[in-house]
Structures are given as C-alpha cells and as structure tokens.
Design a protein around this motif. Structure first.
Motif, PDB file in Angstrom:
ATOM      1  N   TYR A 209       0.826  -1.213   0.000  1.00  0.00           N
ATOM      2  CA  TYR A 209       0.000   0.000   0.000  1.00  0.00           C
ATOM      3  C   TYR A 209       0.854   1.254   0.000  1.00  0.00           C
ATOM      4  CZ  TYR A 209      -3.987   2.998   1.234  1.00  0.00           C
ATOM      5  OH  TYR A 209      -4.966   3.965   1.241  1.00  0.00           O
ATOM      6  N   SER A 210       1.933   1.238   0.793  1.00  0.00           N
ATOM      7  CA  SER A 210       2.767   2.432   0.931  1.00  0.00           C
ATOM      8  C   SER A 210       4.215   2.127   0.549  1.00  0.00           C
ATOM      9  CB  SER A 210       2.730   2.941   2.373  1.00  0.00           C
ATOM     10  OG  SER A 210       3.707   3.938   2.581  1.00  0.00           O
ATOM     11  N   PRO A 211       4.764   2.827  -0.455  1.00  0.00           N
ATOM     12  CA  PRO A 211       6.159   2.594  -0.854  1.00  0.00           C
ATOM     13  C   PRO A 211       7.158   3.049   0.199  1.00  0.00           C
ATOM     14  CG  PRO A 211       5.248   4.458  -2.048  1.00  0.00           C
ATOM     15  CD  PRO A 211       4.109   3.840  -1.298  1.00  0.00           C
ATOM     16  N   LYS A 212       6.694   3.791   1.212  1.00  0.00           N
ATOM     17  CA  LYS A 212       7.591   4.282   2.262  1.00  0.00           C
ATOM     18  C   LYS A 212       7.565   3.405   3.511  1.00  0.00           C
ATOM     19  CE  LYS A 212       7.091   9.156   0.906  1.00  0.00           C
ATOM     20  NZ  LYS A 212       6.676  10.511   1.375  1.00  0.00           N
ATOM     21  N   ALA A 213       6.652   2.460   3.559  1.00  0.00           N
ATOM     22  CA  ALA A 213       6.446   1.683   4.787  1.00  0.00           C
ATOM     23  C   ALA A 213       7.627   0.768   5.080  1.00  0.00           C
ATOM     24  CB  ALA A 213       5.173   0.866   4.676  1.00  0.00           C
ATOM     25  N   GLU A 214       8.097   0.814   6.317  1.00  0.00           N
ATOM     26  CA  GLU A 214       9.105  -0.109   6.839  1.00  0.00           C
ATOM     27  C   GLU A 214       8.475  -0.849   8.012  1.00  0.00           C
ATOM     28  OE1 GLU A 214      12.262  -0.902   6.078  1.00  0.00           O
ATOM     29  OE2 GLU A 214      12.525   0.463   4.375  1.00  0.00           O
ATOM     30  N   ILE A 215       8.357  -2.163   7.877  1.00  0.00           N
ATOM     31  CA  ILE A 215       7.614  -2.952   8.850  1.00  0.00           C
ATOM     32  C   ILE A 215       8.562  -3.907   9.584  1.00  0.00           C
ATOM     33  CG2 ILE A 215       5.633  -4.457   9.212  1.00  0.00           C
ATOM     34  CD1 ILE A 215       4.966  -1.773   7.841  1.00  0.00           C
ATOM     35  N   THR A 216       8.424  -3.959  10.897  1.00  0.00           N
ATOM     36  CA  THR A 216       9.133  -4.962  11.687  1.00  0.00           C
ATOM     37  C   THR A 216       8.093  -5.831  12.375  1.00  0.00           C
ATOM     38  OG1 THR A 216      11.000  -3.484  12.103  1.00  0.00           O
ATOM     39  CG2 THR A 216      10.772  -5.384  13.555  1.00  0.00           C
ATOM     40  N   VAL A 217       8.113  -7.123  12.074  1.00  0.00           N
ATOM     41  CA  VAL A 217       7.180  -8.071  12.679  1.00  0.00           C
ATOM     42  C   VAL A 217       7.778  -8.593  13.978  1.00  0.00           C
ATOM     43  CG1 VAL A 217       5.991 -10.278  12.405  1.00  0.00           C
ATOM     44  CG2 VAL A 217       6.231  -8.736  10.432  1.00  0.00           C
ATOM     45  N   LEU A 218       7.037  -8.472  15.057  1.00  0.00           N
ATOM     46  CA  LEU A 218       7.448  -8.990  16.361  1.00  0.00           C
ATOM     47  C   LEU A 218       6.576 -10.205  16.680  1.00  0.00           C
ATOM     48  CD1 LEU A 218       8.440  -5.958  16.380  1.00  0.00           C
ATOM     49  CD2 LEU A 218       8.052  -5.995  18.844  1.00  0.00           C
ATOM     50  N   ASP A 219       7.221 -11.354  16.875  1.00  0.00           N
ATOM     51  CA  ASP A 219       6.457 -12.570  17.168  1.00  0.00           C
ATOM     52  C   ASP A 219       7.413 -13.618  17.722  1.00  0.00           C
ATOM     53  OD1 ASP A 219       4.325 -14.442  17.258  1.00  0.00           O
ATOM     54  OD2 ASP A 219       3.479 -13.619  15.412  1.00  0.00           O
ATOM     55  N   LEU A 220       6.856 -14.770  18.099  1.00  0.00           N
ATOM     56  CA  LEU A 220       7.689 -15.878  18.560  1.00  0.00           C
ATOM     57  C   LEU A 220       8.701 -16.252  17.477  1.00  0.00           C
ATOM     58  CD1 LEU A 220       4.873 -18.094  20.096  1.00  0.00           C
ATOM     59  CD2 LEU A 220       6.721 -16.994  21.390  1.00  0.00           C
ATOM     60  N   PRO A 221       9.901 -16.688  17.862  1.00  0.00           N
ATOM     61  CA  PRO A 221      10.930 -17.021  16.852  1.00  0.00           C
ATOM     62  C   PRO A 221      10.441 -17.988  15.780  1.00  0.00           C
ATOM     63  CG  PRO A 221      11.908 -16.957  19.030  1.00  0.00           C
ATOM     64  CD  PRO A 221      10.426 -16.788  19.229  1.00  0.00           C
ATOM     65  N   GLN A 222       9.665 -19.026  16.182  1.00  0.00           N
ATOM     66  CA  GLN A 222       9.185 -19.982  15.181  1.00  0.00           C
ATOM     67  C   GLN A 222       8.185 -19.344  14.220  1.00  0.00           C
ATOM     68  OE1 GLN A 222       8.882 -20.216  18.523  1.00  0.00           O
ATOM     69  NE2 GLN A 222       7.122 -21.471  19.146  1.00  0.00           N
ATOM     70  N   GLN A 223       7.423 -18.357  14.710  1.00  0.00           N
ATOM     71  CA  GLN A 223       6.499 -17.643  13.831  1.00  0.00           C
ATOM     72  C   GLN A 223       7.249 -16.703  12.890  1.00  0.00           C
ATOM     73  OE1 GLN A 223       3.682 -19.752  14.371  1.00  0.00           O
ATOM     74  NE2 GLN A 223       2.888 -17.855  13.520  1.00  0.00           N
ATOM     75  N   ILE A 224       8.339 -16.126  13.370  1.00  0.00           N
ATOM     76  CA  ILE A 224       9.172 -15.276  12.507  1.00  0.00           C
ATOM     77  C   ILE A 224       9.733 -16.097  11.355  1.00  0.00           C
ATOM     78  CG2 ILE A 224      11.290 -13.904  12.380  1.00  0.00           C
ATOM     79  CD1 ILE A 224       9.005 -12.436  13.741  1.00  0.00           C
ATOM     80  N   ALA A 225      10.170 -17.317  11.661  1.00  0.00           N
ATOM     81  CA  ALA A 225      10.695 -18.188  10.606  1.00  0.00           C
ATOM     82  C   ALA A 225       9.611 -18.498   9.577  1.00  0.00           C
ATOM     83  CB  ALA A 225      11.237 -19.481  11.224  1.00  0.00           C
ATOM     84  N   MET A 226       8.379 -18.767  10.047  1.00  0.00           N
ATOM     85  CA  MET A 226       7.261 -19.037   9.142  1.00  0.00           C
ATOM     86  C   MET A 226       6.945 -17.797   8.309  1.00  0.00           C
ATOM     87  SD  MET A 226       3.354 -20.250  10.092  1.00  0.00           S
ATOM     88  CE  MET A 226       3.887 -21.684  11.007  1.00  0.00           C
TER      89      MET A 226
END
Length: 368
Positions: A209-226
């Motif tokens: 949606y936004s070409p400027k968006a920088e997203i950091t996902v915070l979650d359990l390590p196994q969910q980050i891998a998924m």
C-alpha cells in the motif's frame, strides 16, 4: 456495561415466547448433533444440489445424485427439517432450502466458522469445564503438549492449520482495506511494528500500500521463521523485518528504533492474552514510543458490534481461547480494553468502529 443499540435491544429484555424458549432449550441440548448433521449436509453437497434445483428435490433424487444411501439421506433430511435448514412441500415431498439453509450454503463467515469448530475445536470442547476451572487450554492436549496453541501452530495437522488460519485471516482480511487507509492516509505512518504478525500477511499489505512503509514483525521465533518463508520473493519483502520475542516473558523488551517509531500495530492480538498480560505488553510497547508514536489496537470488541449475530460469534470465540488457545484470554469488550490501556499509562485518542467484519481500531497515545 456499554452495548450497541442492536445488542441492548436483544440482551436486556425477553424476546421469545415460552414455546420458542422451550425449543431453543432443546436446540442447545442437541447442539452437538445439530452441528454435525448440518456440517455433513454441507460436506456431502446436499444443500448445494437442493439450492441449485429448480423446484426442490425428493429424498430419492438426492440419494441418486449424491451416491449416499436412502437411509443416510433420509436421516439427514428429517433432522435438517427439524433443525430449520430445510422446508418440505407436503404435496410433492420435495425439499428446498429455508433462509437459514441459504446462509449455511452462501455465507462465507458461517462456512469459516464451521470448519474452525470442526477441525480445531470440536474434540477440545469436551475439556471446556476443566479449562475454565484450571485456567489452562485443556482441550489443546488433543493435539499436543504445548502451553498455548500458538507454540504448536506450525506442527498442527495440515487441515487443522488450514481451518485455523482460514478463521484468523477471514476476519482480519475484511478490515484491511479500511485499516490501511486509516494508518497510511489519515495518520501518514512510515515505520510500524507489527506485533504478533503471524504469517506476515498484514506486513505485505502495508508495503504494497505504501512505498515508504518499513515494517518490523514482532512474534515468537518460530512464527518469525514461518513469516520469513511466507514473504520470500514477494514484492516489498525487503522492507519487512523480523524480531523474535516471547511476549509472555515479562522481561522481554520491544526493540528501540533509531529516529523514533510512528506506529505499533496490534491486530487480533491482545485478545490472545489475559488482562494482566495485556497491561504488561502495553507497558513494554510504551517504552518504544515517543510522543508522536501511536498504538493501533484492532479488535472485534463484542459490545460494539452493529449486528447481534456478530456478538454471538465473538462471545463463543472467547470459549475457544479458554479450551484451546491459552486458557486465560477472551474477546474483550470496550470497558475491559480501556482498563488495560489506562493501567499501562496510555490513553485512548480515538476509536474507529465497524471496519470489515465488525472490527474497531483503538488509537492510543502516551498519557500526558
């Protein structure tokens, strides 16, 4: 208690006759088989072929079209007639769909809920009483020995995962278009922490949606891998980052972002925690905020629903959290969520209601 006008009309006065109340009591008593018979009518395609017929079908015609025995079809048809999903023409003995039957076939929310309850919850419901007493998801033991369902998501049987994610994504996805507009057009967000980002679906929508968006996902390590596997090679994936964190660990901290942070996004996330845990999470989120940062909490608050069936689904979903998910969380109402927000030293700036399938976005800022 706050209730929307529709809910106040339904929940503060008696609306049934004595006979209708008696029927509903029996409906509850036979609830498990009502569910299974209706589910099989869908799975076997019986409701579909009746819907697609010109003037309805007899039991023999349905048996011939489905390949199931006359006995099996007759049992299901008679049960469905009494459940209220079919009607019968006594002159031709042809069955047709009732309004309720039409919704079973055509309403995508109903189909998602049926799959979720059958594949994920059904056998676990047997342990609901123990779960309520112990504050633990005793029904989850059917699948594994995890403390919460989130730890075992990647290890659940394929069909169970499919129905779980289908349920989770159906309700959040419907609100994404309006939520994106609020976040990026109204509040002009560039940097965002997606807390409990799961498969990265929201993160991908943000960078799309936004070409400027920088997203950091915070979650359990196994969910980050998924999540990282799921976004691999997709447009904007280079602007999505992962940060492994166990948010049930009160010592875990949110990362600090150099230059400040615009937004912390929590979609269908805080309902996965008890109220004390929510206060802890918000307290730790607060440490990553500046006066310009906003926390956006998107939840289906049951007391703010425009239509009563949505409130019904949400309060039933609370019992999924009890028996299957974690044993101590629920679908909260406005009063509960506001209490947690204020205990964490935050205040509500604005609430956006009726997004998608009944979502609200609570916009929070640091308390002055």
């Amino acid at each position: 208690m706050h209730l929307s006008p529709e809910l106040e009309k339904k929940y503060t006065r008696e609306t049934l006759s004595a006979r209708d109340a008696q029927r509903l009591a029996e409906f509850i008593a036979w609830g498990p088989v009502v569910f299974q018979a209706s589910r099989i009518m869908l799975k076997w395609g019986i409701l579909d072929i009746i819907r697609d017929s010109k003037d309805g079908l007899t039991q023999d015609e349905i048996s011939a079209k489905t390949g199931h025995s006359v006995y099996a079809v007759k049992c299901l048809l008679e049960a469905s007639l009494c459940i209220g999903i079919l009607l019968i023409d006594v002159n031709t003995n042809k069955f047709s769909l009732s309004k309720t039957g039409w919704f079973l076939v055509n309403d995508p929310a109903t189909r998602v809920n049926i799959d979720f309850n059958h594949d994920v919850n059904y056998e676990g419901w047997f342990k609901l009483e123990e779960s309520l007493q112990n504050g633990k998801p005793e029904g989850l033991k059917h699948f594994g020995s995890w403390a919460t369902i989130y730890e075992g998501l990647s290890q659940l049987p394929e069909q169970v995962q499919k129905s779980w994610f289908g349920f989770d994504h159906f309700y959040s996805d419907s609100s994404f278009p309006e939520a994106l507009r609020i976040i990026f057009d109204e509040y002009h967000v560039s940097s965002l922490y997606d807390v409990g980002g799961n498969t990265g679906k929201w993160a991908l929508r943000c960078v799309g949606y936004s070409p400027k968006a920088e997203i950091t996902v915070l979650d359990l390590p196994q969910q980050i891998a998924m999540m990282q596997e799921n976004i691999k090679g997709k447009e904007g994936a280079d602007r999505i980052h992962g940060y492994g964190i166990n948010l049930l660990d009160y010592e875990s901290v949110f990362p600090q972002r150099e230059g400040g942070l615009d937004a912390i996004w929590m979609s269908q996330f805080l309902d996965c925690f008890s109220m004390d845990e929510i206060v802890s999470i918000l307290n730790r989120a607060k440490q990553a905020m500046t006066p310009q940062t906003r926390i956006y909490i998107m939840e289906t608050l049951w007391d703010r629903q425009k239509y009563e069936p949505a409130a019904f689904c949400l309060t039933m979903t609370s019992l999924y959290f009890t028996a299957m998910a974690n044993g101590n969380s629920k679908m909260y109402n406005t009063e509960d969520m506001q209490s947690c927000i204020e205990k964490a030293g935050l205040e509500i700036e604005q609430i956006h209601d009726h997004l998608g399938q009944g979502h609200s976005i609570i916009v929070c800022k640091l308390k002055k």
